[in-house]
Motif scaffolding. Structure first.
Motif, PDB file in Angstrom:
ATOM      1  N   ASN A   1       0.830  -1.211   0.000  1.00  0.00           N
ATOM      2  CA  ASN A   1       0.000   0.000   0.000  1.00  0.00           C
ATOM      3  C   ASN A   1       0.859   1.253   0.000  1.00  0.00           C
ATOM      4  OD1 ASN A   1      -2.255  -1.595   2.363  1.00  0.00           O
ATOM      5  ND2 ASN A   1      -2.169  -1.784   0.151  1.00  0.00           N
TER       6      ASN A   1
ATOM      7  N   THR B   1      -4.432   3.809  -4.793  1.00  0.00           N
ATOM      8  CA  THR B   1      -4.227   3.305  -3.440  1.00  0.00           C
ATOM      9  C   THR B   1      -5.486   2.636  -2.876  1.00  0.00           C
ATOM     10  OG1 THR B   1      -4.680   5.544  -2.608  1.00  0.00           O
ATOM     11  CG2 THR B   1      -2.380   4.901  -2.846  1.00  0.00           C
TER      12      THR B   1
ATOM     13  N   SER C   1      -5.408  -0.761  -4.124  1.00  0.00           N
ATOM     14  CA  SER C   1      -4.338  -1.482  -3.429  1.00  0.00           C
ATOM     15  C   SER C   1      -4.793  -1.956  -2.053  1.00  0.00           C
ATOM     16  CB  SER C   1      -3.104  -0.578  -3.286  1.00  0.00           C
ATOM     17  OG  SER C   1      -2.074  -1.229  -2.578  1.00  0.00           O
ATOM     18  N   VAL C   2      -5.468  -1.085  -1.319  1.00  0.00           N
ATOM     19  CA  VAL C   2      -5.963  -1.438   0.009  1.00  0.00           C
ATOM     20  C   VAL C   2      -7.022  -2.536  -0.093  1.00  0.00           C
ATOM     21  CG1 VAL C   2      -7.275  -0.600   2.003  1.00  0.00           C
ATOM     22  CG2 VAL C   2      -5.438   0.795   1.045  1.00  0.00           C
TER      23      VAL C   2
ATOM     24  N   SER D   1      -1.168  -0.479  -9.492  1.00  0.00           N
ATOM     25  CA  SER D   1      -1.547  -1.149  -8.245  1.00  0.00           C
ATOM     26  C   SER D   1      -1.461  -2.663  -8.367  1.00  0.00           C
ATOM     27  CB  SER D   1      -2.970  -0.746  -7.837  1.00  0.00           C
ATOM     28  OG  SER D   1      -3.021   0.616  -7.479  1.00  0.00           O
TER      29      SER D   1
END
Length: 306
Positions: free
Chosen positions: A96, A106, A109-110, A246
């Protein structure tokens, strides 16, 4: 050097150090989970394409590509087992942060971290057992050691599932407090985990010195292929530039800490496996930061890839 030496040697790591490693990995995952909320899982319905492609890249393509890489380079059996273990693990806890530096998506990604961590309870033991037994030389080692797949499922579930649910629960109750704790906890626990790896390698420095060049090139190639796999599949499905970044990072940054813990628990620190996973844990931080630095200076396109 002889293949039989590395395939039979065990990295020294006593019971006390193993217990500390369990606790540190639990803290690392807890720190990651503190920044994950239940709403992150809603992304599966809001933006299913990118999430599904990312998960497929991590749990289907990377293990399969790793298998063909093993067939091509024919590494020592214990090294091959280490490659299968790393490929079977979910994304690493710094993914992250790397995505943020790379100006990637992001939020995606999370979400990928949340889903991958949850799925890893089943997929990590399943992928490792499937691919390692499919390759004859490593299959022989697995049969000799006689690991219990159900025990591996249980341990992965405790290490990932427990911290994930607890961290998310605290995030739900006190999100502001959770974020503050997470920032300090993730950094400190990550450095402590690296310290444990360095100590283990130092205690076995002669073995490390003898095999570092052999392991270095395999890790470098494997990691490069992991990044390339994530980027290629994302680009193939015409995802946005940010989503491509990502998915690339999530596929190339693996939770080698989890892999190391499983290696020390079920394989008694098998030399080739431990060396490969330990060096991967160091190298993917370097390669991830290099990639993020490169991408951070590249202009971000808002339109989808043509």
């Amino acid at each position: 050097m002889t293949e039989s030496l590395l395939d039979n040697v065990r990295i020294s790591f006593d019971a006390g150090s193993l217990l500390v490693m369990n606790m540190v990995l639990g803290l690392v995952m807890f720190g990651v989970a503190l920044e994950i909320s239940f709403k992150d899982f809603k992304g599966l319905w809001e933006k299913p394409k990118s999430l599904l492609i990312g998960l497929c890249s991590q749990f289907v393509l990377l293990p399969a590509v790793t298998f063909f890489l093993v067939l091509f380079i024919e590494p020592m059996p214990s090294i091959a087992l280490g490659m299968f273990m790393v490929a079977a693990c979910p994304g690493g806890n710094i993914s992250n942060f790397i995505s943020y530096l790379a100006k990637a998506n992001t939020a995606l990604s999370v979400s990928l971290t949340a889903f991958a961590t949850l799925l890893a309870i089943v997929m990590t033991p399943l992928n490792f057992n499937f691919w390692s037994t499919l390759y004859a030389p490593s299959s022989t080692l697995v049969q000799e050691i006689s690991i219990d797949p159900f025990e591996m499922f249980r341990l992965v579930g405790l290490l990932l599932g427990g911290p994930l649910l607890l961290g998310m629960y605290i995030n739900c109750l006190r999100p502001n407090v959770a974020v503050k704790i997470a920032k300090a906890l993730k950094v400190s626990s990550l450095w402590f985990f690296i310290f444990l790896i360095v100590i283990a390698l130092y205690n076995n420095r002669i073995l490390f010195k003898d095999y570092i060049l052999y392991v270095f090139w395999i890790v470098l190639i494997h990691n490069l292929i992991a990044f390339s796999t994530g980027y290629s599949v994302a680009k193939l499905f015409r995802l946005s530039v940010k989503d491509c970044k990502s998915i690339t990072i999530e596929t190339g940054i693996q939770n080698s800490g989890l892999g190391l813990l499983l290696i020390f628990t079920f394989f008694d620190g098998l030399g080739g496996m431990a060396l490969l996973a330990a060096f991967w844990g160091v190298w993917h931080i370097i390669s991830g930061l290099l990639l993020a630095t490169f991408w951070s200076f590249a202009p971000v396109q808002k339109k989808n890839i043509a």
